[in-house]
Motif scaffolding. Structure first.
Motif, PDB file in Angstrom:
ATOM      1  N   ALA A 110       0.833  -1.207   0.000  1.00  0.00           N
ATOM      2  CA  ALA A 110       0.000   0.000   0.000  1.00  0.00           C
ATOM      3  C   ALA A 110       0.867   1.256   0.000  1.00  0.00           C
ATOM      4  CB  ALA A 110      -0.937  -0.004   1.208  1.00  0.00           C
ATOM      5  N   ARG A 111       1.873   1.305   0.875  1.00  0.00           N
ATOM      6  CA  ARG A 111       2.731   2.482   0.960  1.00  0.00           C
ATOM      7  C   ARG A 111       3.596   2.626  -0.295  1.00  0.00           C
ATOM      8  NH1 ARG A 111       2.121   6.661   3.132  1.00  0.00           N
ATOM      9  NH2 ARG A 111       4.271   7.050   3.744  1.00  0.00           N
ATOM     10  N   LYS A 112       4.086   1.501  -0.828  1.00  0.00           N
ATOM     11  CA  LYS A 112       4.889   1.569  -2.055  1.00  0.00           C
ATOM     12  C   LYS A 112       4.042   2.101  -3.214  1.00  0.00           C
ATOM     13  CE  LYS A 112       8.885  -0.086  -0.649  1.00  0.00           C
ATOM     14  NZ  LYS A 112      10.125   0.724  -0.702  1.00  0.00           N
ATOM     15  N   SER A 113       2.801   1.636  -3.287  1.00  0.00           N
ATOM     16  CA  SER A 113       1.923   2.091  -4.369  1.00  0.00           C
ATOM     17  C   SER A 113       1.618   3.568  -4.222  1.00  0.00           C
ATOM     18  CB  SER A 113       0.627   1.273  -4.361  1.00  0.00           C
ATOM     19  OG  SER A 113       0.900  -0.108  -4.518  1.00  0.00           O
ATOM     20  N   LEU A 170      -7.596   4.231  -8.020  1.00  0.00           N
ATOM     21  CA  LEU A 170      -8.983   4.251  -7.540  1.00  0.00           C
ATOM     22  C   LEU A 170      -9.041   4.054  -6.031  1.00  0.00           C
ATOM     23  CD1 LEU A 170     -10.870   2.175 -10.276  1.00  0.00           C
ATOM     24  CD2 LEU A 170     -10.750   4.662 -10.025  1.00  0.00           C
ATOM     25  N   ILE A 171      -8.182   3.172  -5.502  1.00  0.00           N
ATOM     26  CA  ILE A 171      -8.152   2.966  -4.042  1.00  0.00           C
ATOM     27  C   ILE A 171      -7.713   4.244  -3.345  1.00  0.00           C
ATOM     28  CG2 ILE A 171      -7.061   1.661  -2.185  1.00  0.00           C
ATOM     29  CD1 ILE A 171      -6.848  -0.709  -4.088  1.00  0.00           C
ATOM     30  N   LEU A 172      -6.741   4.956  -3.907  1.00  0.00           N
ATOM     31  CA  LEU A 172      -6.302   6.216  -3.303  1.00  0.00           C
ATOM     32  C   LEU A 172      -7.409   7.264  -3.334  1.00  0.00           C
ATOM     33  CD1 LEU A 172      -2.635   6.515  -4.617  1.00  0.00           C
ATOM     34  CD2 LEU A 172      -3.367   6.195  -2.254  1.00  0.00           C
ATOM     35  N   LEU A 173      -8.179   7.307  -4.424  1.00  0.00           N
ATOM     36  CA  LEU A 173      -9.314   8.234  -4.480  1.00  0.00           C
ATOM     37  C   LEU A 173     -10.323   7.898  -3.389  1.00  0.00           C
ATOM     38  CD1 LEU A 173      -9.940   8.449  -8.339  1.00  0.00           C
ATOM     39  CD2 LEU A 173      -8.724  10.085  -6.895  1.00  0.00           C
ATOM     40  N   HIS A 174     -10.594   6.618  -3.197  1.00  0.00           N
ATOM     41  CA  HIS A 174     -11.494   6.196  -2.119  1.00  0.00           C
ATOM     42  C   HIS A 174     -10.933   6.582  -0.758  1.00  0.00           C
ATOM     43  CE1 HIS A 174     -12.784   3.306   0.987  1.00  0.00           C
ATOM     44  NE2 HIS A 174     -13.971   3.392   0.408  1.00  0.00           N
ATOM     45  N   SER A 212      -4.434  -2.024   2.915  1.00  0.00           N
ATOM     46  CA  SER A 212      -3.374  -2.906   2.435  1.00  0.00           C
ATOM     47  C   SER A 212      -3.928  -4.170   1.786  1.00  0.00           C
ATOM     48  CB  SER A 212      -2.449  -3.273   3.594  1.00  0.00           C
ATOM     49  OG  SER A 212      -1.413  -4.121   3.159  1.00  0.00           O
ATOM     50  N   SER A 213      -4.965  -4.753   2.381  1.00  0.00           N
ATOM     51  CA  SER A 213      -5.551  -5.973   1.808  1.00  0.00           C
ATOM     52  C   SER A 213      -6.141  -5.709   0.429  1.00  0.00           C
ATOM     53  CB  SER A 213      -6.630  -6.518   2.745  1.00  0.00           C
ATOM     54  OG  SER A 213      -6.091  -6.860   4.003  1.00  0.00           O
ATOM     55  N   SER A 214      -6.725  -4.533   0.247  1.00  0.00           N
ATOM     56  CA  SER A 214      -7.293  -4.188  -1.058  1.00  0.00           C
ATOM     57  C   SER A 214      -6.206  -4.116  -2.123  1.00  0.00           C
ATOM     58  CB  SER A 214      -8.039  -2.855  -0.977  1.00  0.00           C
ATOM     59  OG  SER A 214      -9.082  -2.900  -0.031  1.00  0.00           O
ATOM     60  N   GLU A 274       1.476  13.535   9.040  1.00  0.00           N
ATOM     61  CA  GLU A 274       1.585  12.643   7.898  1.00  0.00           C
ATOM     62  C   GLU A 274       1.362  11.193   8.310  1.00  0.00           C
ATOM     63  OE1 GLU A 274       5.285  13.315   6.001  1.00  0.00           O
ATOM     64  OE2 GLU A 274       4.817  15.359   5.392  1.00  0.00           O
ATOM     65  N   ASP A 275       1.611  10.873   9.586  1.00  0.00           N
ATOM     66  CA  ASP A 275       1.385   9.513  10.054  1.00  0.00           C
ATOM     67  C   ASP A 275      -0.095   9.142   9.995  1.00  0.00           C
ATOM     68  OD1 ASP A 275       4.061   9.200  10.519  1.00  0.00           O
ATOM     69  OD2 ASP A 275       3.947   9.767  12.625  1.00  0.00           O
ATOM     70  N   ASP A 276      -0.988  10.106  10.224  1.00  0.00           N
ATOM     71  CA  ASP A 276      -2.423   9.832  10.130  1.00  0.00           C
ATOM     72  C   ASP A 276      -2.788   9.398   8.707  1.00  0.00           C
ATOM     73  OD1 ASP A 276      -2.738  10.553  12.775  1.00  0.00           O
ATOM     74  OD2 ASP A 276      -3.113  12.656  12.287  1.00  0.00           O
ATOM     75  N   TRP A 277      -2.277  10.109   7.723  1.00  0.00           N
ATOM     76  CA  TRP A 277      -2.550   9.730   6.334  1.00  0.00           C
ATOM     77  C   TRP A 277      -1.926   8.380   6.013  1.00  0.00           C
ATOM     78  CZ3 TRP A 277      -5.470  10.129   2.327  1.00  0.00           C
ATOM     79  CH2 TRP A 277      -5.016   9.714   1.082  1.00  0.00           C
ATOM     80  N   ALA A 278      -0.709   8.132   6.516  1.00  0.00           N
ATOM     81  CA  ALA A 278      -0.051   6.849   6.271  1.00  0.00           C
ATOM     82  C   ALA A 278      -0.873   5.701   6.847  1.00  0.00           C
ATOM     83  CB  ALA A 278       1.351   6.851   6.880  1.00  0.00           C
ATOM     84  N   ARG A 279      -1.473   5.917   8.021  1.00  0.00           N
ATOM     85  CA  ARG A 279      -2.322   4.875   8.600  1.00  0.00           C
ATOM     86  C   ARG A 279      -3.575   4.642   7.747  1.00  0.00           C
ATOM     87  NH1 ARG A 279      -0.302   6.977  13.555  1.00  0.00           N
ATOM     88  NH2 ARG A 279      -1.877   8.629  13.574  1.00  0.00           N
TER      89      ARG A 279
END
Length: 539
Positions: free
Chosen positions: A167-170, A352-356, A276-278, A265-270
């Protein structure tokens, strides 16, 4: 006293060190704009102060939020000479003389803090049995963080660093480096495949079907491999990258600040890590099913066995035109093309996942209950939310155009037209002349119809989720959301009607025209009604 519409406090010159002085200034809100009632707007928060410093015209690099958070914390950190200059601009309320006075006062306060730290170190070194004191930290290095290390904590930190997060790499692919990196990489990959198609000789190739119909199946004639990857996907990635930068660097910071709450920024990272499963599910579907298994079923097995129930395309041209391309070369080229395709579509679904995630983050801030009750910020919140939704709307349009490209090419391959342009022109002329369309009597399996439907539905789901969340925030969003929903509905209907009846090309032309207009003007011609003054909104 007030100066230039802001609360101005003169330098106290009371001998305070940096920490003491800053604590008083932050609590008083020195340098903040005056509220609508004519009274001070309140104390500074790290987010508000970081935003104010970053908005200074001559400060192109801005200031890191973590640096400003260190100023508010009880620690040994001081302030750098560069940040003294910018903070003096804020406290001086854009007045040159007041700014110069504050720069002198802040520099003196920083010097007094350094002197205090040196005295404390000297006293500690003379006391017996005291532990070593770390070197005097005199400036606010942005990468420093006040973490206390314990024997158990250090291995845990190492484990977190070594842990791979898809998720973080993407997310980093969209947010790291230049916003041009990802779109340019996708465009370069499509261009490389185009050049390779020239080299192997399948850039433009015609074959004679069993019913004596000549069909163009060259690689460069397939819009789902050229126009899709060279125009639509790079545009989609560019819009997602721009929207992500806006939301993480400006949007969510301003909303939390209006909510009188701090964030990091940690809040957004969480929030990203929560999906991650998605990311893993999408990665497996795109790589294994859309990539490996589809390539084996559509290209590899037909090439090895000499045919299948799929319409002939550039990938299986070696079966009917072995003099143009050999089977081994075709296998290698299709494998490379499908690998590129499945990775690009993984990035599409990751977008699309990031938009969600952005919409979900907006929902978590709970605007209706806390921010929209503040009369002074309603207009800004309205414009900020609309900017986010209009960005998602444009991404939705591009996603539906991607699905349209995929289905159009798949439908053309089963038609009687020589190439895709003749197919569209022939349908239009048949509709205008009142003729029925000709069927070829062949029945092909068309897996691209299914995959294009998945693309269209996934894109629409994100848009619908965003629309529902914004409708819950306030009634001001209902009219623009209805306009966006009408365009999305038209495009989805256009997708469903491709090759469904004679004259579908007319509906297709109308849909594409509306899509292009909506991409250029996502506000759909509506005038802005905001309280931001002359700021231009960029959706």
């Amino acid at each position: 006293m007030f100066q230039n519409g802001k609360l101005f406090l003169p330098p106290p010159n009371d001998g305070s060190d940096w920490k003491e002085l800053f604590k008083k200034l932050a609590a008083a809100g020195a340098g903040r704009a005056v509220g609508e009632d004519g009274f001070p707007a309140g104390p500074w928060t790290p987010e508000l102060l970081a935003a104010a410093i970053s908005q200074i015209d001559s400060n192109r690099s801005g200031v890191d939020l973590r640096t400003v958070q260190l100023w508010f914390q009880e620690n040994d950190r001081g302030i750098s000479a560069t940040n003294i200059r910018w903070l003096a601009r804020v406290l001086g309320c854009d007045d040159p003389e007041a700014t110069a006075a504050w720069q002198v006062e802040l520099s003196a306060a920083q010097a007094r803090l350094q002197a205090k730290r040196r005295e404390a170190k000297k006293a500690d070194s003379l006391a017996p049995g005291t532990r070593d004191v770390p070197p005097d930290p005199t400036v606010d290095h942005e990468q420093w963080s006040p973490v206390k290390f314990t024997p158990d904590a250090e291995p845990e930190a190492d484990r977190k660093k070594q842990r791979f997060s898809l998720a973080r790499k993407s997310e980093t692919l969209f947010s790291g480096g230049s916003p041009l990196n990802l779109p340019a990489s996708v465009f370069a990959g499509a261009s490389a495949l185009g050049f390779l198609s020239y080299i192997v000789g399948i850039h433009s190739a015609v074959y004679l079907r069993a019913d004596n119909v000549a069909k163009e199946v060259g690689f460069l004639w397939a819009p789902n491999w050229t126009f899709l990857f060279m125009v639509l996907l790079p545009l989609f990635f560019a819009l997602v990258t721009e929207l992500l930068a806006f939301w993480t660097k400006e949007g969510r910071v301003r909303l939390w600040a209006w909510n009188n709450t701090t964030t990091s920024e940690d809040d957004w990272a969480r929030n990203v890590e929560a999906s991650s499963s998605s990311y893993w599910a999408v990665f497996l579907i795109c790589v294994l099913f859309a990539g490996v298994f589809q390539w084996i079923g559509v290209c590899l097995i037909p090439l090895l066995e000499g045919g299948a129930d799929y319409a002939t395309s550039w990938g299986t041209l070696a079966i009917v035109r072995p003099e143009v391309i050999s089977v081994p070369v075709s296998i290698a080229f299709t494998a490379l093309a499908y690998l590129y395709m499945c990775l690009c579509f993984y990035l599409f679904f990751a977008g699309l996942i990031l938009l969600h995630t952005m919409i979900h983050d907006l929902r978590k801030i709970d605007l209706e209950a806390k921010i929209l009750q503040q009369v002074g910020s309603q207009g800004e919140v309205h414009e900020l939310c609309l900017r986010l939704m209009r960005g998602i709307f444009r991404c939705t349009i591009l996603g539906l155009l991607v699905a349209l490209c995929m289905k159009a090419q798949s439908s053309y391959l089963t038609s009687n037209a020589k190439n895709i342009l003749d197919w569209l022109i022939g349908d239009l002329s048949s509709a205008l002349a009142g003729r029925d369309g000709a069927s070829n009597g062949f029945h092909y399996r068309m897996p691209t119809h299914y995959s294009s439907l998945l693309v269209a539905l996934s894109t629409i789901v994100v848009f619908v989720y965003g629309s529902i969340c914004l409708r819950a925030i306030g009634t001001r969003f209902h009219v623009p959301l209805w306009k966006m929903a009408a365009v999305v509905t038209l495009l989805f209907a256009t997708y469903l009607l491709v090759d469904a009846f004679v004259g579908f090309s007319i509906v297709l032309g109308i849909g594409v025209f509306v899509a292009l207009f909506s991409l250029v003007d996502p506000g759909l011609g509506s005038r802005r009604s905001s309280e931001i003054g002359s700021k231009q909104i960029v959706s």
